[in-house]
Enzyme design. Structure first.
Site, PDB file in Angstrom:
ATOM      1  N   SER A   1       5.470 -32.225  19.304  1.00 38.25           N
ATOM      2  CA  SER A   1       6.214 -32.811  18.198  1.00 38.25           C
ATOM      3  C   SER A   1       5.748 -34.250  17.935  1.00 38.25           C
ATOM      4  O   SER A   1       4.614 -34.458  17.518  1.00 38.25           O
ATOM      5  CB  SER A   1       7.717 -32.728  18.485  1.00 38.25           C
ATOM      6  N   SER A   2       6.588 -35.243  18.192  1.00 37.69           N
ATOM      7  CA  SER A   2       6.141 -36.631  18.034  1.00 37.69           C
ATOM      8  C   SER A   2       4.918 -36.901  18.909  1.00 37.69           C
ATOM      9  O   SER A   2       3.990 -37.616  18.517  1.00 37.69           O
ATOM     10  CB  SER A   2       7.274 -37.592  18.407  1.00 37.69           C
TER      11      SER A   2
END
Length: 478
Positions: free
Chosen positions: A149-150
């Site tokens: 994700s991030s």
């Protein structure tokens, strides 16, 4: 900088569930533990650094940077993924950065983050890499990065801004380099998240080349993972990332090789048909942002899946070890983390779980794991060892699954290897104001969701039953 949108933060609970329900950390023969490193060098954005270095570390070891999701931390990513367990076996060092800004997301948006030697999170992570180079015997040509994700977005950013540092990266549910760019101080880009940014391969490639203008060396290889039903970072970003990185390598967007490594997964390779192609992309049919992190496949892509010659531990010693999992001063091992019953990332079939293969093991994507004797599904903790149930192991595609041993009947156990929790009926009656201390992260308790994670009152929440399953000192708090 404004706090990143709750849309990305809310996916972190699902990422935790996917990681802990689909990837198990095998018991370690090493007594090594996670260590926090302070004063590691230039740190313009006040990141924290945790380090895992196996006791049996060879000379000229490789280095892996493993980057967490929003609301996560380095210790949580250490505990919830298999990268440290594989480091015990294959002899490499793992760096776990932690973002400390609100939301615990990494800066992948600012001009500084997207520029070589810029003054933001990527520069701090490079300081961590340099610290390891200065204090350990490592091979500076074998530095890798991965993340979810991030952290997946940061993987793309680091490969673009520091191609001179990294040899390859593996991105689990990210976006192309530069896609999240903003100039207004916000760290959220709705157009990119929604899959509304469509550039030509040349335009995408130009963004990478502009990040370190004048660089003429070898570019790092990349492995991309994305679910077709990603509701947080739209699946369209997967194809845009393929266009970007194939252009960086001056490759055609037509795959050199295509196969199906398991049901519903389509893998394409560009530039080579071998296991270390310049670009490798895995499309996961029907999978949401809550995708499993296949650490073993990432390590295979990096070329790290061979035992270090000077390491004293071996596959057999790891399998037979009765020692407890690696310890961390700030977070318990992932075997203590309850799996969410709502996770759909791994098929479950309990029909054969009562038939246990004596002496058998589970070949879990190349990692030998002990089979549980009592746990009927998912992961467990029995006989002082982490284990996987027969039904969960059997769900893997060939050539993975149960290997060796003889089959005998054993009664299915109705008890779970996880700590007992209160009945789900009580989860709908939650005292107001109570929260969950989830391994150091504070979440509100759900009011109506019966198990796992939820989204209520415009906030991600955790149920009372799931929260109560944690070991002390974690759990329900006022």
């Amino acid at each position: 900088m404004k706090t990143i949108s709750n849309k990305l933060i809310s996916c972190a609970a699902a990422i935790v569930t996917a990681i802990t329900s689909s990837i198990l950390i095998a018991p370690s023969a090493s007594a090594a533990s996670l260590q926090e490193i302070t004063n590691f060098g230039s740190n313009p954005t006040n990141l924290r650094m945790h380090l895992y270095a196996p006791d049996s570390l060879p000379n000229n070891a490789a280095v892996l940077v493993a980057v967490h999701y929003c609301t996560g931390s380095g210790p949580a990513y250490y505990s919830g993924t298999q990268f440290a367990s594989l480091a015990d076996r294959y002899g490499y060092i793992v760096i776990y950065p932690s973002a400390t800004r609100s939301g615990n997301c990494f800066d992948v948006s600012s001009p500084q983050a997207l520029t070589h030697n810029g003054n933001s999170d990527p520069a701090a992570i490079i300081s961590m890499v340099n610290y390891v180079k200065q204090n350990f015997s490592v091979d500076s040509t074998r530095v890798f990065v991965t993340g979810s994700s991030s952290g997946a977005m940061m993987t793309n950013v680091l490969l673009g801004t520091y191609p001179d540092v990294f040899k390859a990266g593996a991105s689990f549910a990210g976006v192309p380099f530069g896609c999240f760019a903003t100039t207004n101080g916000s760290s959220w880009n709705s157009d990119c998240a929604g899959g509304n940014i469509n550039k030509t391969p040349q335009e995408w490639g130009n963004l990478v080349r502009a990040a370190y203008s004048g660089y003429g060396g070898t570019r790092p290889r990349i492995q991309l993972w994305h679910g077709t039903n990603d509701e947080t970072l739209n699946y369209k970003n997967f194809n845009e990332a393929i266009e970007q990185w194939t252009n960086v390598f001056s490759l055609s967007q037509t795959p050199t090789y295509t196969d199906t490594p398991q049901s519903g997964y389509t893998r394409t390779r560009y530039g080579s048909s071998g296991g270390q192609a310049q670009v490798e992309a895995i499309s996961m049919q029907g999978v949401t942002h809550n995708l499993p992190v296949n650490a073993a496949e990432a390590i295979r892509f990096f070329g790290l899946n061979s035992s270090a010659s000077s390491s004293s531990s071996s596959i057999s010693s790891v399998m037979s070890s009765s020692s407890t999992p690696r310890s961390s001063s700030s977070i318990p091992s992932s075997s203590s983390i309850p799996s969410s019953s709502s996770s759909s990332s791994t098929p479950r079939s309990s029909s054969s779980s009562s038939s246990i293969a004596t002496g058998a093991r589970c070949n879990w994507y190349g990692s030998p794991i002990v089979l549980c004797a009592n746990a009927t599904s998912g992961w467990g903790w029995e006989n002082q060892q982490s284990c996987v149930s027969r039904s969960t192991c059997s769900s893997q595609p060939a050539p993975y699954g149960i290997v060796g041993g003889t089959t005998s009947s054993a009664p299915a156990s109705s008890s779970s290897s996880r700590p007992a929790s209160s009945s789900s009926s009580s989860s709908s009656s939650v005292p107001s104001g109570q929260n969950c201390n989830w391994y150091g992260q504070r979440y509100p308790l759900c009011a109506t969701t019966p198990s796992g994670w939820g989204w209520e009152n415009q906030r991600s929440c955790i149920t009372r039953t799931t929260c109560s399953a944690q070991p002390s000192p974690f759990g329900v708090v006022n």
